[in-house]
Every structure is written in structure tokens, then in C-alpha cells.
Design a protein around this motif. Structure first.
Motif: not given
Length: 132
Positions: A28-31, A33-44, A89-95
Motif C-alpha cells: 500500500r502507498p505510504p501516503w 498512512g500519512i493521510v489517516i494520521a493527519i485526519v485523525g489528529w485533526a479530528l482528535l 491515528p498514528l498507529l491506525l495509519g501504520l497498521a
């Protein structure tokens, strides 16, 4: 007549191992995981800041006259929940990116703590049910 040595299959590797090595999973592309982490941090971000402030107020006893042991324990639990909100969010993006079971377990555990902290904030602080 016996077969020549080059025609005898190898006994070192099992057939299932040799077949699974031939077809790797697509990456899967690395972006993603980055998008998931940034969106999660913005929501939380807002709930994490509020929970950190509430935990600090409870721990220092600024709302009451003194600090008690249960207040300190509740403040420490609040800070741990805030850290879980930052890590989720970081762990979810990495997973999602790496597809590893250990990362999924860590993401699920921090996700449960994050959901619990958000429910606590909503019920206890945003919508106080005692005042109804």
C-alpha cells in the motif's frame, strides 16, 4: 531406473512456504498512512486539548479547595487517555500501511481508550447530565 538428482524436489522447504514466497501481497502507498494520521489528529485535536486541561484542573485541585488521591488518579488516567488520543491515528495509519497484526492490536487498544475518553468528555463535561 532412478531419477537424476536435479529432478528430485528439495526437502528443505515445504511446498506451502515456497508457494507463499512466490506471491507477495501488494504494497500500500505510504501516503495512505500519512493521510489517516493527519485526519485523525485533526479530528482528535480539540477533545485531546480539552481532556488535557480537564485532567490538569482535576489533578491540581483548582476547582475545589484541595487535592485528593482519587483526583490525582483521575488526572493521571486523563493524561493517559490524552496520550492514547495522540497515538491512535498514528498507529491506525501504520497498521493500514504495514498490515501487521501487532500494529492492528495496538491501534484497536488505543482506539477503545480514545472512544472511552470522548464519551467521558461528551457525557461529563460537554453535556452535563446532572444539570438537567
Amino acid at each position: 531406473m532412478p531419477r537424476p538428482h536435479r529432478e528430485i524436489p528439495s526437502q528443505r522447504l515445504a511446498a506451502s512456504v515456497a508457494q507463499s514466497a512466490a506471491s507477495p501481497k501488494p504494497h500500500r502507498p505510504p501516503w495512505l498512512g500519512i493521510v489517516i494520521a493527519i485526519v485523525g489528529w485533526a479530528l482528535l485535536a480539540y477533545p485531546a486539548i480539552i481532556l488535557g486541561l480537564v485532567s490538569f484542573i482535576i489533578m491540581t485541585g483548582a476547582s475545589d479547595t484541595g487535592t485528593t488521591a482519587p483526583a490525582i488518579a483521575l488526572g493521571i488516567l486523563g493524561f493517559l487517555a490524552t496520550l492514547a488520543m495522540l497515538a491512535f491515528p498514528l498507529l491506525l495509519g501504520l497498521a493500514v500501511k504495514a498490515r501487521r497484526r501487532s500494529l492492528w492490536i495496538a491501534a484497536c487498544l488505543t482506539g477503545v481508550v480514545t472512544i472511552g475518553a470522548c464519551i467521558y468528555l461528551a457525557v461529563e463535561w460537554f453535556i452535563p447530565l446532572g444539570s438537567l
